[in-house]
Design a protein around this motif. Structure first.
Motif, PDB file in Angstrom:
ATOM      1  N   SER A 237      35.909  35.313  43.079  1.00 19.97           N
ATOM      2  CA  SER A 237      35.925  36.286  43.783  1.00 19.97           C
ATOM      3  C   SER A 237      37.064  37.364  43.223  1.00 19.97           C
ATOM      4  N   VAL A 238      36.266  38.731  42.874  1.00 17.97           N
ATOM      5  CA  VAL A 238      37.133  39.470  42.303  1.00 17.97           C
ATOM      6  C   VAL A 238      36.926  41.052  43.211  1.00 17.97           C
ATOM      7  N   ASP A 239      37.965  41.479  43.854  1.00 15.20           N
ATOM      8  CA  ASP A 239      37.647  42.716  44.572  1.00 15.20           C
ATOM      9  C   ASP A 239      37.192  43.893  43.891  1.00 15.20           C
ATOM     10  N   PRO A 240      36.005  44.402  44.007  1.00 16.06           N
ATOM     11  CA  PRO A 240      35.663  45.634  43.421  1.00 16.06           C
ATOM     12  C   PRO A 240      36.753  46.688  43.032  1.00 16.06           C
ATOM     13  N   PHE A 241      37.550  46.659  44.109  1.00 16.48           N
ATOM     14  CA  PHE A 241      38.462  47.870  43.800  1.00 16.48           C
ATOM     15  C   PHE A 241      39.683  47.380  42.783  1.00 16.48           C
ATOM     16  N   ARG A 242      39.517  46.501  42.213  1.00 18.58           N
ATOM     17  CA  ARG A 242      40.522  46.204  41.137  1.00 18.58           C
ATOM     18  C   ARG A 242      40.352  47.036  39.837  1.00 18.58           C
ATOM     19  N   GLY A 243      39.016  47.661  39.695  1.00 20.17           N
ATOM     20  CA  GLY A 243      38.600  48.218  38.668  1.00 20.17           C
ATOM     21  C   GLY A 243      38.503  47.454  37.276  1.00 20.17           C
ATOM     22  N   ARG A 244      39.183  48.359  36.266  1.00 18.44           N
ATOM     23  CA  ARG A 244      39.094  47.598  35.113  1.00 18.44           C
ATOM     24  C   ARG A 244      39.942  46.013  34.889  1.00 18.44           C
ATOM     25  N   ALA A 245      40.712  45.972  35.712  1.00 18.99           N
ATOM     26  CA  ALA A 245      41.622  45.019  35.575  1.00 18.99           C
ATOM     27  C   ALA A 245      40.818  43.916  36.224  1.00 18.99           C
ATOM     28  N   GLY A 246      40.030  44.270  37.195  1.00 17.95           N
ATOM     29  CA  GLY A 246      39.289  43.205  37.938  1.00 17.95           C
ATOM     30  C   GLY A 246      38.007  42.600  36.909  1.00 17.95           C
ATOM     31  N   VAL A 247      37.484  43.658  36.075  1.00 19.19           N
ATOM     32  CA  VAL A 247      36.467  43.374  35.138  1.00 19.19           C
ATOM     33  C   VAL A 247      37.203  42.271  34.055  1.00 19.19           C
ATOM     34  N   ARG A 248      38.300  42.583  33.561  1.00 22.33           N
ATOM     35  CA  ARG A 248      38.960  41.698  32.644  1.00 22.33           C
ATOM     36  C   ARG A 248      39.236  40.285  33.292  1.00 22.33           C
ATOM     37  N   ARG A 249      39.505  40.403  34.529  1.00 21.94           N
ATOM     38  CA  ARG A 249      39.941  38.870  35.159  1.00 21.94           C
ATOM     39  C   ARG A 249      38.776  38.204  35.396  1.00 21.94           C
ATOM     40  N   ALA A 250      37.623  39.092  35.603  1.00 23.84           N
ATOM     41  CA  ALA A 250      36.230  38.262  35.860  1.00 23.84           C
ATOM     42  C   ALA A 250      35.759  37.631  34.687  1.00 23.84           C
ATOM     43  N   ARG A 251      36.085  38.048  33.348  1.00 23.20           N
ATOM     44  CA  ARG A 251      35.527  37.689  32.102  1.00 23.20           C
ATOM     45  C   ARG A 251      36.487  36.472  31.986  1.00 23.20           C
ATOM     46  N   ARG A 252      37.832  36.895  32.228  1.00 25.32           N
ATOM     47  CA  ARG A 252      38.835  35.423  31.703  1.00 25.32           C
ATOM     48  C   ARG A 252      38.373  34.280  32.611  1.00 25.32           C
ATOM     49  N   LEU A 253      38.076  34.655  34.024  1.00 24.84           N
ATOM     50  CA  LEU A 253      37.469  33.296  34.808  1.00 24.84           C
ATOM     51  C   LEU A 253      36.483  32.820  34.161  1.00 24.84           C
ATOM     52  N   VAL A 254      35.503  33.416  33.722  1.00 27.52           N
ATOM     53  CA  VAL A 254      34.164  32.637  33.041  1.00 27.52           C
ATOM     54  C   VAL A 254      34.752  31.758  31.991  1.00 27.52           C
ATOM     55  N   GLU A 255      35.350  32.699  31.088  1.00 28.71           N
ATOM     56  CA  GLU A 255      35.564  32.251  29.681  1.00 28.71           C
ATOM     57  C   GLU A 255      36.940  30.989  29.485  1.00 28.71           C
TER      58      GLU A 255
ATOM     59  N   ARG B 128      28.781  52.348  42.027  1.00 26.88           N
ATOM     60  CA  ARG B 128      29.166  52.206  40.616  1.00 26.88           C
ATOM     61  C   ARG B 128      30.469  51.690  40.144  1.00 26.88           C
ATOM     62  N   MET B 129      31.305  51.535  41.123  1.00 28.64           N
ATOM     63  CA  MET B 129      32.766  50.922  40.721  1.00 28.64           C
ATOM     64  C   MET B 129      32.614  49.524  40.581  1.00 28.64           C
ATOM     65  N   ALA B 130      31.536  48.560  40.932  1.00 24.22           N
ATOM     66  CA  ALA B 130      31.366  47.477  40.875  1.00 24.22           C
ATOM     67  C   ALA B 130      30.529  47.170  39.488  1.00 24.22           C
ATOM     68  N   TYR B 131      30.043  48.062  39.028  1.00 24.29           N
ATOM     69  CA  TYR B 131      28.814  47.981  37.841  1.00 24.29           C
ATOM     70  C   TYR B 131      29.676  47.216  36.725  1.00 24.29           C
ATOM     71  N   GLY B 132      30.907  47.541  36.520  1.00 25.82           N
ATOM     72  CA  GLY B 132      31.673  46.674  35.499  1.00 25.82           C
ATOM     73  C   GLY B 132      31.553  45.221  35.538  1.00 25.82           C
ATOM     74  N   LEU B 133      31.615  44.839  36.962  1.00 28.22           N
ATOM     75  CA  LEU B 133      31.653  43.316  37.194  1.00 28.22           C
ATOM     76  C   LEU B 133      30.378  42.655  37.153  1.00 28.22           C
ATOM     77  N   TYR B 134      29.217  43.576  37.476  1.00 30.63           N
ATOM     78  CA  TYR B 134      27.928  43.075  37.166  1.00 30.63           C
ATOM     79  C   TYR B 134      27.495  42.889  35.724  1.00 30.63           C
ATOM     80  N   GLU B 135      28.053  43.926  34.686  1.00 27.20           N
ATOM     81  CA  GLU B 135      27.982  43.754  33.569  1.00 27.20           C
ATOM     82  C   GLU B 135      28.310  42.517  32.774  1.00 27.20           C
TER      83      GLU B 135
END
Length: 297
Positions: free
Chosen positions: A101-119, A140-147
């Motif tokens: 789970s990544v809080d969408p309010f984390r912005g770009r840092a959250g997107v990087r975190r999500a990718r690292r958690l997968v990879e 739209r702030m959550a769209y980076g996570l969905y990508e």
């Protein structure tokens, strides 16, 4: 630990919570935790460790998707580390399937975190709780996570409908139900047509909206967690038996609702014999990319 064949599992529970870290840190404030326990009528302690959860499901020959909720922006409560959940799942690969789970309010840092958690940690999906996190899924702030999720083939699981978290607390603990109308996920499904999505729970008071989205969008599924099956709306049972029989999933909401109670009540539902195994295991195995010889990990 060697992993059994998925064929040997009785069921796959796609919705369980990690509510306490190895250091004793809880995922909710004490006020919200107490109110949730009262809402679900949970007697005694309900904060099993990940090791206890693994043993519980192993005893029942089930696999379980496990996650926490990162809502630090809205609640001020530090989340249970996703890495800890993923590492525990790796140690108990026969029964635990890690989501993050990544809080969408984390912005770009959250997107990087999500990718690292997968990879780096092999998580299979991400849990969102819009009401607790305080965002509309189509923001739209959550769209980076969905990508990231669409690119990596991981699953986005959204809480939908009313929540027991905050129920009975003055003002609902500040938690707003409007964020969890499943229609807000429709835009996400349209904008990310290859994203695998689960709408969690019978979506009271928006059950028909959830059925409409799941029927219209191929990537959208529904899990049946958080409610005893004897309380399911009749239209949910009807669609699970027919149009959505390949897109409805068993989920308990453990530890607030046990799989034992859920399965006992599910056995009394008028569900077709051919549909039962789909809901209990086959649909989840396909969505998670598991086969008869794969482990849940």
């Amino acid at each position: 630990m060697s992993a059994p064949s998925v064929d040997d599992l009785v069921a796959i529970d796609v919705h369980t919570h990690c509510e306490v870290s190895s250091k004793g840190h809880a995922s909710l404030s004490e006020e919200l935790h107490t109110a949730s326990a009262a809402y679900f009528k949970v007697a005694g302690e309900r904060k099993p460790t990940l090791e206890e959860t693994a043993a519980y499901y192993r005893e029942r020959r089930m696999a379980a998707v496990v996650f926490t909720v990162d809502a630090e922006h809205a609640t001020g409560t530090e989340p249970i580390p996703n890495e800890e959940i993923a590492e525990a799942a790796a140690a108990h690969a026969d029964v635990l399937i890690p989501f993050a789970s990544v809080d969408p309010f984390r912005g770009r840092a959250g997107v990087r975190r999500a990718r690292r958690l997968v990879e780096e940690y092999g998580v299979r999906g991400f849990k969102f709780h819009p009401s607790i996190q305080g965002f509309f899924p189509d923001d739209r702030m959550a769209y980076g996570l969905y990508e990231v999720m669409e690119e990596t083939g991981t699953i986005a699981l959204f809480h939908t409908g009313q929540t027991g978290i905050g129920a009975g607390v003055p003002g609902g603990g500040g938690i707003r139900l409007k964020y969890s109308n499943p229609l807000h996920v429709d835009d996400v499904a349209a904008d990310f047509p290859h994203l695998k999505i689960i709408l969690a729970h019978p979506s009271f008071p928006w059950q028909d909206e959830a059925l409409a989205v799941a029927t219209h969008k191929p990537g959208v599924h529904i899990d049946l967690s958080g409610w005893s099956p004897k309380y399911f709306p009749p239209q949910l049972v009807r669609y699970a038996n027919t149009l959505l029989q390949d897109k409805v999933l068993f989920g308990s909401d453990f530890p607030v609702l046990s799989p034992d109670r859920w399965l006992a009540d599910f056995a009394e539902l008028p569900v077709k014999d051919a549909v039962r195994p789909k809901i209990l295991k086959e649909n989840a195995a396909r969505l998670l990319g598991l086969t008869g010889s794969d482990s849940p990990s």
